[in-house]
Structures are given as C-alpha cells and as structure tokens.
Design an enzyme around this catalytic site. Structure first.
Site, PDB file in Angstrom:
ATOM      1  N   HIS A   1      10.067   2.581 -14.810  1.00 48.74           N
ATOM      2  CA  HIS A   1       8.863   1.811 -14.978  1.00 48.74           C
ATOM      3  C   HIS A   1       8.506   1.292 -16.458  1.00 48.74           C
ATOM      4  O   HIS A   1       7.366   1.401 -16.859  1.00 48.74           O
ATOM      5  CB  HIS A   1       7.652   2.759 -14.412  1.00 48.74           C
ATOM      6  CG  HIS A   1       6.782   1.859 -13.810  1.00 48.74           C
ATOM      7  ND1 HIS A   1       5.476   1.061 -14.491  1.00 48.74           N
ATOM      8  CD2 HIS A   1       6.594   1.460 -12.485  1.00 48.74           C
ATOM      9  CE1 HIS A   1       4.860   0.764 -13.765  1.00 48.74           C
ATOM     10  NE2 HIS A   1       5.335   0.795 -12.613  1.00 48.74           N
TER      11      HIS A   1
ATOM     12  N   HIS B   1      -0.574   1.921  -4.294  1.00 51.38           N
ATOM     13  CA  HIS B   1       0.204   2.789  -5.134  1.00 51.38           C
ATOM     14  C   HIS B   1      -0.054   4.056  -4.379  1.00 51.38           C
ATOM     15  O   HIS B   1      -0.995   4.625  -3.972  1.00 51.38           O
ATOM     16  CB  HIS B   1      -0.313   3.022  -6.540  1.00 51.38           C
ATOM     17  CG  HIS B   1      -0.007   1.778  -7.266  1.00 51.38           C
ATOM     18  ND1 HIS B   1      -0.673   0.735  -7.257  1.00 51.38           N
ATOM     19  CD2 HIS B   1       1.056   1.570  -8.092  1.00 51.38           C
ATOM     20  CE1 HIS B   1      -0.288  -0.196  -8.113  1.00 51.38           C
ATOM     21  NE2 HIS B   1       0.862   0.060  -8.649  1.00 51.38           N
TER      22      HIS B   1
ATOM     23  N   ASP C   1       3.747   1.181  -4.517  1.00 47.13           N
ATOM     24  CA  ASP C   1       4.601   1.246  -5.389  1.00 47.13           C
ATOM     25  C   ASP C   1       4.445   2.589  -6.253  1.00 47.13           C
ATOM     26  O   ASP C   1       3.437   3.360  -6.043  1.00 47.13           O
ATOM     27  CB  ASP C   1       4.268   0.150  -6.603  1.00 47.13           C
ATOM     28  CG  ASP C   1       4.706  -1.171  -6.177  1.00 47.13           C
ATOM     29  OD1 ASP C   1       5.061  -1.420  -5.285  1.00 47.13           O
ATOM     30  OD2 ASP C   1       4.693  -2.146  -7.191  1.00 47.13           O
ATOM     31  N   ASP C   2       5.229   2.901  -7.025  1.00 47.57           N
ATOM     32  CA  ASP C   2       5.525   3.914  -8.055  1.00 47.57           C
ATOM     33  C   ASP C   2       5.864   5.254  -7.594  1.00 47.57           C
ATOM     34  O   ASP C   2       5.915   6.271  -8.305  1.00 47.57           O
ATOM     35  CB  ASP C   2       4.234   4.007  -8.895  1.00 47.57           C
ATOM     36  CG  ASP C   2       4.039   2.587  -9.610  1.00 47.57           C
ATOM     37  OD1 ASP C   2       4.832   1.771  -9.850  1.00 47.57           O
ATOM     38  OD2 ASP C   2       3.062   2.820 -10.570  1.00 47.57           O
TER      39      ASP C   2
ATOM     40  N   HIS D   1      12.058  -0.354  -7.859  1.00 45.25           N
ATOM     41  CA  HIS D   1      10.865  -0.523  -8.987  1.00 45.25           C
ATOM     42  C   HIS D   1      11.298  -0.026 -10.359  1.00 45.25           C
ATOM     43  O   HIS D   1      10.519   0.325 -11.169  1.00 45.25           O
ATOM     44  CB  HIS D   1       9.725  -0.017  -8.305  1.00 45.25           C
ATOM     45  CG  HIS D   1       8.168  -0.572  -9.072  1.00 45.25           C
ATOM     46  ND1 HIS D   1       7.917  -1.623  -9.164  1.00 45.25           N
ATOM     47  CD2 HIS D   1       7.288   0.417  -9.495  1.00 45.25           C
ATOM     48  CE1 HIS D   1       6.882  -1.941  -9.901  1.00 45.25           C
ATOM     49  NE2 HIS D   1       6.291  -0.623 -10.082  1.00 45.25           N
TER      50      HIS D   1
HETATM   51 ZN   LIG Z   1       4.517   0.115 -10.747  1.00 44.24          ZN
END
Ligand SMILES: [Zn+2]
Length: 299
Positions: A124, A222, A69-70, A120
């Site tokens: 955020h 991540h 993620d991210d 995503h």
């Molecule tokens: Zn995230």
C-alpha cells in the site's frame, strides 16, 4: 398409533432441521441478494470510476457494485463477511498483499463465499511517490501474494485482473503498463469517507445520501474500518428497502460497456492528490515513503 405419532414427530424434526439449514444458505426474497453478475473482459485493460476517470461501468439506475479495500483484517473483515452473507450479497475485495499474507484464512473464506478478489499492491505505498520500477515491484508482489493465498498458486498474470491504486495515485506509465497486461483498473464512483472518524450511523447516512444523489455506482468502502463493519448490516437492509440492486463483478470474456462522464467532468482524486502529495513528499524528504497513506483524504 403410538408408533405413527413417533414417526410423524421424527419427520417433523427432520423437516425442521432441513428448513433451518436451507434458511442459512438460501436467499429468500426479503434479502438484498445479487441482482446480476457483470462479467468483464479486461483485454486491453480499462480504467473506470468517475472519481478519477471520465468513464465508469455501465450500471443501470439504482445498481451498485460494492468494493472493499485494504483487507483483510482479523478485527473487522469477519463482521463484514457475516453481513454480506446474511443478505446474500457478493462484493469485491481489493486486497493488500501483506494483509492477505498475515491472514490467509480470511482470504480463502472470501473466495469460498463467492466474493471477487481484486488487487491493491503488496504494501500500500503511494505509487506516485516511488520510481516506476519500485512501483511495479510492489504491484507484482501484491498480485503474486494474493493469488498464492487465494488460490494456492500464482501464474504470470493475476487470476482476477482487477486492480485499484492506493489513494488513487496512478501514473500514466503505470496505467499504460497495467493495460498492456490486460488488467482492469478500478477507481470508484463514490465512497464512504470511512477513513474519517465517524459513528457507524453517520457513515451509513452519508453513504445513503451519496447513493441517492448519484443513483448508482461503484462504491468504495474499507473492510478494515470499525465503523464500516458496524454499519454494514443496516446499510444493506436500507439498500434493499430503497430499491438498490447489487451487481457482482467477475472477470471473463464479455466486452465491458462503459458510461461516459457528463460534460465538464474533472477528476476529484487529482484535486485531492495535488494538495496531499507535496506534503507527503516533504515529509518523506524524497526518500522511499514505504507504506505512506493518505490519512485525511483518500485511501
Ligand atoms: Zn487502500
């Protein structure tokens, strides 16, 4: 004779170069590789991942889906991609749209190297702290940014209809809306807790312990975290040594099969959010929290 020797030497050289090129791209049996590709239809939507939902993907014993993620992040994503490539592993990257916009080349590299691009949001935010219209706007902006950057165009719906909520902070209304758009919602079955400060070795041991205990699952990492990038090469070798198999997920036409949570299941992420959200709400005084994160709990 002299000429023959020269020819043989040249052939050996060419063969050597060819095998070096093959070794770089092909996957030998000692690599972790991809055991199978799971094609998932998102028609009608679904939500999976035992941390938040009472069902998950129907993975066999020792099967693992890697998700990051991210990202992307210029500091850490290249090392993550190199580690995956080294072991011929394919993962899913749930992108933050504005990070994708800041580093489009890395997103295109993820696509070119055969990884799956999930979504995503754009910035955020913790969507449960926004009103529904604001939340939808950030999600849609993320879809459009990710597709534009990954594929050069954005249609009405995301090309890969896979979505993960920041901080797992979903709402009933947003889940219903996403499902009505045939979007699959991914929670996680286990995570690396890589939002906490840890050495790479501590993180690797933590992940391995959790995987051994769970036996299988959708793993959240991540690609923006130093410790994750640093421990990934060794983790992938450990997974190979311990008999874990990598499952790649891609969108398609096959109706997904699900595993049900065991009796007595409760949502771990709801319990965390119940603690963290009041604090965040207070901190933001009811205003728009923008890119509020859940630093000590879940990202
Ligand atoms: Zn995230």
């Amino acid at each position: 004779m002299q000429q023959l020797r020269l020819i043989v030497a040249s052939l050996c050289l060419i063969a050597g170069l060819a095998s070096a090129a093959t070794a770089d791209t092909a996957c030998s049996a000692d690599k972790l590789g991809v055991a199978r590709t799971l094609v998932l239809s998102t028609k009608g939507g679904f939500e999976v991942g035992f941390k938040s939902y009472p069902r998950s993907l129907d993975l066999a014993d020792h099967e693992v889906v890697l998700t990051f993620d991210d990202g992307p992040s210029p500091k850490t994503t290249p090392a993550v991609l190199a580690a995956l490539r080294q072991e011929c592993v394919k993962a899913t990257f749930f992108l933050i749209g504005r990070n994708a916009a800041a580093d489009p080349a890395l997103v295109r590299r993820e696509v070119a190297e055969g990884h799956t691009i999930g979504n995503h949001t754009y910035s955020h935010p913790i969507l449960r702290l926004l009103n529904d219209a604001e939340a939808r706007r950030d999600i849609e902006r993320g879809f459009a940014a990710d597709d534009e950057i990954a594929y050069g165009n954005a249609g009405m719906e995301p090309k890969t209809p896979f979505f993960r909520f920041p901080g797992f902070a979903d709402t009933l209304a947003l889940v219903a809306w996403l499902k009505s758009r045939d979007i699959g919602i991914f929670g996680a079955d286990l995570w690396a807790s890589d939002w906490l400060k840890m050495t790479p070795d501590e993180e690797r041991q933590l992940v391995l312990g959790r995987l051994e205990k769970a036996g299988r699952g959708i793993l959240l990492l991540h690609d923006t975290k130093q410790s994750t990038a640093a421990m990934l090469p060794a983790l992938l070798r450990d997974l190979k040594a311990r008999g874990f198999k990598i499952v790649r997920i891609v969108p398609g036409d096959a109706k997904p099969a699900f595993r049900k949570a065991p009796p007595g299941w409760t949502s771990e992420t709801e319990a965390i959010l119940a603690k963290v959200l009041p604090e965040l709400r207070a901190r933001h005084g009811g205003g728009t929290p923008g890119a509020a994160h859940l630093p000590e709990s879940v990202e």
